[in-house]
Design an enzyme around this catalytic site. Structure first.
Site, PDB file in Angstrom:
ATOM      1  N   THR A   1       0.931  -1.156   0.322  1.00  0.00           N
ATOM      2  CA  THR A   1      -0.029  -0.131  -0.088  1.00  0.00           C
ATOM      3  C   THR A   1       1.096   1.274  -0.227  1.00  0.00           C
ATOM      4  O   THR A   1       1.291   1.381   0.708  1.00  0.00           O
ATOM      5  CB  THR A   1      -0.469   0.096   1.228  1.00  0.00           C
ATOM      6  OG1 THR A   1      -1.317  -0.925   1.533  1.00  0.00           O
ATOM      7  CG2 THR A   1      -2.100   1.388   1.320  1.00  0.00           C
ATOM      8  N   THR A   2       0.311   2.388  -0.288  1.00  0.00           N
ATOM      9  CA  THR A   2       0.733   3.666  -1.348  1.00  0.00           C
ATOM     10  C   THR A   2       0.389   4.778  -0.023  1.00  0.00           C
ATOM     11  O   THR A   2      -0.304   4.291   0.753  1.00  0.00           O
ATOM     12  CB  THR A   2       1.936   4.066  -2.814  1.00  0.00           C
ATOM     13  OG1 THR A   2       0.416   4.215  -3.458  1.00  0.00           O
ATOM     14  CG2 THR A   2       2.622   2.783  -2.741  1.00  0.00           C
TER      15      THR A   2
ATOM     16  N   ALA B   1       7.529  -1.323  -0.289  1.00  0.00           N
ATOM     17  CA  ALA B   1       8.473  -1.055  -1.424  1.00  0.00           C
ATOM     18  C   ALA B   1       7.112   0.077  -2.200  1.00  0.00           C
ATOM     19  O   ALA B   1       6.022  -0.131  -2.049  1.00  0.00           O
ATOM     20  CB  ALA B   1       9.069  -2.042  -2.145  1.00  0.00           C
ATOM     21  N   SER B   2       7.087   0.781  -2.740  1.00  0.00           N
ATOM     22  CA  SER B   2       6.149   1.841  -4.048  1.00  0.00           C
ATOM     23  C   SER B   2       5.888   0.366  -4.611  1.00  0.00           C
ATOM     24  O   SER B   2       4.684   1.258  -5.611  1.00  0.00           O
ATOM     25  CB  SER B   2       6.924   3.173  -4.355  1.00  0.00           C
ATOM     26  OG  SER B   2       8.214   3.044  -4.824  1.00  0.00           O
TER      27      SER B   2
ATOM     28  N   PHE C   1       6.186  -3.213  -6.371  1.00  0.00           N
ATOM     29  CA  PHE C   1       7.201  -4.614  -6.123  1.00  0.00           C
ATOM     30  C   PHE C   1       7.298  -5.335  -7.791  1.00  0.00           C
ATOM     31  O   PHE C   1       8.140  -6.687  -7.531  1.00  0.00           O
ATOM     32  CB  PHE C   1       6.115  -5.655  -5.542  1.00  0.00           C
ATOM     33  CG  PHE C   1       6.163  -5.165  -3.828  1.00  0.00           C
ATOM     34  CD1 PHE C   1       7.135  -5.855  -3.295  1.00  0.00           C
ATOM     35  CD2 PHE C   1       5.162  -4.698  -3.234  1.00  0.00           C
ATOM     36  CE1 PHE C   1       7.258  -5.810  -1.838  1.00  0.00           C
ATOM     37  CE2 PHE C   1       5.085  -4.239  -1.605  1.00  0.00           C
ATOM     38  CZ  PHE C   1       6.115  -4.767  -1.021  1.00  0.00           C
TER      39      PHE C   1
ATOM     40  N   HIS D   1      -2.357   5.047 -13.535  1.00  0.00           N
ATOM     41  CA  HIS D   1      -3.339   4.432 -12.847  1.00  0.00           C
ATOM     42  C   HIS D   1      -4.414   3.849 -12.904  1.00  0.00           C
ATOM     43  O   HIS D   1      -5.394   5.427 -13.811  1.00  0.00           O
ATOM     44  CB  HIS D   1      -2.625   4.632 -11.707  1.00  0.00           C
ATOM     45  CG  HIS D   1      -1.484   4.337 -11.469  1.00  0.00           C
ATOM     46  ND1 HIS D   1      -0.777   5.000 -11.369  1.00  0.00           N
ATOM     47  CD2 HIS D   1      -0.474   3.169 -10.358  1.00  0.00           C
ATOM     48  CE1 HIS D   1       0.556   4.047 -11.164  1.00  0.00           C
ATOM     49  NE2 HIS D   1       0.400   2.809 -10.811  1.00  0.00           N
ATOM     50  N   HIS D   2      -5.077   2.957 -12.704  1.00  0.00           N
ATOM     51  CA  HIS D   2      -6.809   2.938 -12.955  1.00  0.00           C
ATOM     52  C   HIS D   2      -7.682   3.908 -11.656  1.00  0.00           C
ATOM     53  O   HIS D   2      -6.886   4.564 -10.828  1.00  0.00           O
ATOM     54  CB  HIS D   2      -7.266   1.679 -12.343  1.00  0.00           C
ATOM     55  CG  HIS D   2      -6.429   1.188 -11.065  1.00  0.00           C
ATOM     56  ND1 HIS D   2      -6.643   1.183  -9.716  1.00  0.00           N
ATOM     57  CD2 HIS D   2      -5.092  -0.145 -11.023  1.00  0.00           C
ATOM     58  CE1 HIS D   2      -6.168   0.989  -8.360  1.00  0.00           C
ATOM     59  NE2 HIS D   2      -5.193  -0.074  -9.071  1.00  0.00           N
TER      60      HIS D   2
ATOM     61  N   LYS E   1      -7.156   4.047  -7.778  1.00  0.00           N
ATOM     62  CA  LYS E   1      -5.879   4.681  -7.611  1.00  0.00           C
ATOM     63  C   LYS E   1      -6.463   5.892  -6.444  1.00  0.00           C
ATOM     64  O   LYS E   1      -6.699   6.868  -7.064  1.00  0.00           O
ATOM     65  CB  LYS E   1      -4.675   4.962  -8.299  1.00  0.00           C
ATOM     66  CG  LYS E   1      -3.596   5.068  -7.706  1.00  0.00           C
ATOM     67  CD  LYS E   1      -2.633   3.563  -6.874  1.00  0.00           C
ATOM     68  CE  LYS E   1      -1.428   4.511  -6.778  1.00  0.00           C
ATOM     69  NZ  LYS E   1      -0.528   3.254  -5.949  1.00  0.00           N
TER      70      LYS E   1
ATOM     71  N   GLY F   1       2.711   6.101  -5.645  1.00  0.00           N
ATOM     72  CA  GLY F   1       3.668   6.056  -4.232  1.00  0.00           C
ATOM     73  C   GLY F   1       5.271   5.652  -5.383  1.00  0.00           C
ATOM     74  O   GLY F   1       6.556   6.857  -5.011  1.00  0.00           O
ATOM     75  N   THR F   2       5.013   5.280  -6.385  1.00  0.00           N
ATOM     76  CA  THR F   2       6.156   4.703  -6.889  1.00  0.00           C
ATOM     77  C   THR F   2       6.919   5.823  -8.017  1.00  0.00           C
ATOM     78  O   THR F   2       7.368   6.410  -8.498  1.00  0.00           O
ATOM     79  CB  THR F   2       6.397   3.723  -8.861  1.00  0.00           C
ATOM     80  OG1 THR F   2       5.137   2.790  -7.694  1.00  0.00           O
ATOM     81  CG2 THR F   2       6.925   3.305  -9.083  1.00  0.00           C
TER      82      THR F   2
END
Length: 236
Positions: A75-76, A99-100, A102, A134-135, A138, A144-145
């Site tokens: 989760t971000t 991790a932002s 995976f 993103h979808h 989100k 986060g990425t």
């Protein structure tokens, strides 16, 4: 391994499928209707994989610490509390993997992004911009990425000290264009452009499988571990 899944939505279901294919056992499937679950549900699991929503992530992580099992968090949107939860992990002698993103491909993209930013540090004529798609489910924006990508550029390119979610920004800012489109797993791009040419790097996810597999690899990595870890530790 015995894996508890916290956040049993579309991603959680893909994680379940791949984990079973890899010979793991799913000991708990905690969905949105189970938001007030007891840590006791997690006792007996080897690890938890958490893919819920930003508003629930902190409580879910703390419940894993209470249950005495390491947690892998995908989760971000809660990074402003990372220092706090890291301190809690250490005080509780817990295990945390965050991790932002995976996806193994995205983490390779991160390395390319850092190298390109270093090379472009001596090329001030190039303006830098980013786009992420993103979808529509989100919740955090930018993702986060995207924030990880922006921070990597800031760390390696002296003329950029901040990011902004807008079409254009000040000379020291990286402009991030965040879009939300139905049924889009995720796309991230970085563009360097001047009056002569344009350089662009991009990662496009084809589905959720890459993120799910990465989280399972992280869960396997976290077996019997204490402390705080991330993708750099896994990829070593």
């Amino acid at each position: 391994m015995k894996i508890a899944i916290i956040g049993y939505g579309k991603m959680g279901k893909v994680i379940e499928q791949l984990a079973i294919e890899r010979g793991h056992e799913i000991t708990a499937k905690i969905g949105s209707k189970d938001a007030d679950f007891s840590p006791d549900i997690l006792v007996g699991s080897d690890v938890a994989i958490e893919f819920s929503v930003p508003s629930a992530a902190i409580k879910n992580i703390e419940k894993c610490f209470e249950a005495g099992i390491p947690v892998v968090v995908g989760t971000t949107g809660w990074m402003n509390q990372l220092n706090e939860i890291t301190a809690t992990c250490k005080s509780k002698n817990g295990g945390l993997f965050y991790a932002s993103n995976f996806s193994i491909g995205v983490n390779i993209f991160f390395k390319v992004n850092q190298l390109l930013a270093k090379l472009m540090n001596s090329q001030p004529s190039y303006e830098i911009s980013m786009e992420e798609i993103h979808h529509t489910q989100k919740l955090d924006s930018p993702s986060g990425t995207a924030l990880s990508i922006a921070n990597q550029i800031i760390e390696n390119c002296d003329r950029k000290t901040n990011w902004i979610e807008a079409e254009t920004g000040k000379p020291n800012e990286i402009s991030i264009h965040a879009k939300r489109i139905a049924d889009t797993p995720g796309t991230h791009s970085v563009t360097y452009e001047n009056s002569i040419d344009k350089i662009e790097i991009m990662h496009e996810a084809k589905g959720r499988k890459g993120f799910a597999l990465g989280s399972i690899l992280a869960a396997e990595f976290m077996a019997n571990k204490k402390g705080v870890y991330g993708m750099n530790d896994l990829l070593k």
